[in-house]
Design a protein around this motif. Structure first.
Motif, mmCIF file in Angstrom:
data_model
loop_
_atom_site.group_PDB
_atom_site.id
_atom_site.type_symbol
_atom_site.label_atom_id
_atom_site.label_comp_id
_atom_site.label_asym_id
_atom_site.label_seq_id
_atom_site.Cartn_x
_atom_site.Cartn_y
_atom_site.Cartn_z
ATOM 1 N N ALA A 45 0.719 -1.092 -0.209
ATOM 2 C CA ALA A 45 -0.250 0.334 -0.135
ATOM 3 C C ALA A 45 0.923 1.341 0.261
ATOM 4 N N GLY A 46 1.891 1.368 0.736
ATOM 5 C CA GLY A 46 2.847 2.376 0.224
ATOM 6 C C GLY A 46 3.560 2.767 -0.619
ATOM 7 N N ARG A 47 3.447 1.795 -0.701
ATOM 8 C CA ARG A 47 4.353 1.231 -2.619
ATOM 9 C C ARG A 47 3.613 2.074 -3.660
ATOM 10 N N PHE A 48 2.006 1.416 -3.261
ATOM 11 C CA PHE A 48 0.611 2.234 -4.380
ATOM 12 C C PHE A 48 0.529 3.484 -4.091
ATOM 13 N N GLY A 49 1.439 4.680 -3.111
ATOM 14 C CA GLY A 49 0.765 5.417 -2.231
ATOM 15 C C GLY A 49 1.957 6.580 -2.811
ATOM 16 N N LEU A 50 2.936 5.846 -3.125
ATOM 17 C CA LEU A 50 3.897 6.448 -3.336
ATOM 18 C C LEU A 50 3.768 7.176 -5.612
ATOM 19 N N GLN A 51 3.137 6.549 -5.757
ATOM 20 C CA GLN A 51 3.346 6.616 -7.641
ATOM 21 C C GLN A 51 2.357 8.093 -7.602
ATOM 22 N N PRO A 52 3.122 8.517 -8.685
ATOM 23 C CA PRO A 52 2.566 9.952 -9.216
ATOM 24 C C PRO A 52 1.152 9.628 -9.846
ATOM 25 N N ILE A 53 0.813 10.911 -9.741
ATOM 26 C CA ILE A 53 -0.517 10.625 -10.676
ATOM 27 C C ILE A 53 -0.471 10.985 -11.687
ATOM 28 N N ARG A 54 -0.780 10.187 -12.034
ATOM 29 C CA ARG A 54 -0.782 10.096 -13.735
ATOM 30 C C ARG A 54 -2.018 11.086 -14.517
ATOM 31 N N PRO A 55 -1.913 11.742 -15.628
ATOM 32 C CA PRO A 55 -2.938 13.110 -15.972
ATOM 33 C C PRO A 55 -4.067 11.970 -16.618
ATOM 34 N N LEU A 56 -4.731 12.521 -16.649
ATOM 35 C CA LEU A 56 -6.125 11.598 -17.423
ATOM 36 C C LEU A 56 -6.478 11.532 -18.876
ATOM 37 N N SER A 57 -6.246 10.330 -19.520
ATOM 38 C CA SER A 57 -6.658 10.430 -20.719
ATOM 39 C C SER A 57 -7.634 9.324 -21.531
ATOM 40 N N LEU A 58 -8.229 8.846 -22.418
ATOM 41 C CA LEU A 58 -9.299 8.389 -22.974
ATOM 42 C C LEU A 58 -9.131 7.348 -22.158
ATOM 43 N N GLY A 59 -8.536 7.188 -22.209
ATOM 44 C CA GLY A 59 -8.553 5.695 -21.423
ATOM 45 C C GLY A 59 -8.975 5.505 -20.017
ATOM 46 N N THR A 60 -9.092 6.290 -18.832
ATOM 47 C CA THR A 60 -9.258 6.935 -18.011
ATOM 48 C C THR A 60 -10.353 6.520 -17.726
ATOM 49 N N LEU A 61 -10.962 5.942 -16.170
ATOM 50 C CA LEU A 61 -12.351 5.769 -16.565
ATOM 51 C C LEU A 61 -11.947 7.075 -14.697
#
Length: 74
Positions: A16-32
């Motif tokens: 969970a800590g590793r997932f929390g450290l991931q950067p926020i990715r920009p929205l794209s057409l494939g993002t829900l």
């Protein structure tokens, strides 16, 4: 047994800590987006389907057994 439970908890928190450290990715057409009615509908629909798959076989078993009892009695 305590060590086994503790290890799983530590691994889950590390993941969970590793997932929390991931950067926020920009929205794209494939993002829900998770704040939409579509996402809520998908979550609720998935919960209903999984619940139905868990409970309907048990509900359907009653009439089948009753029919088999009727056939065996005659």
């Amino acid at each position: 047994m305590l060590v086994g439970r503790l290890c799983l908890g530590v691994l889950a928190l590390a993941l969970a800590g590793r997932f929390g450290l991931q950067p926020i990715r920009p929205l794209s057409l494939g993002t829900l987006p998770t704040d939409s009615v579509l996402f809520a509908g998908l979550v609720v629909g998935t919960a209903v389907v999984v619940s139905a798959l868990n409970f309907l076989p048990a509900l359907a078993r009653g009439p089948v057994v009753e029919h088999l009892k009727m056939v065996a009695a005659s």
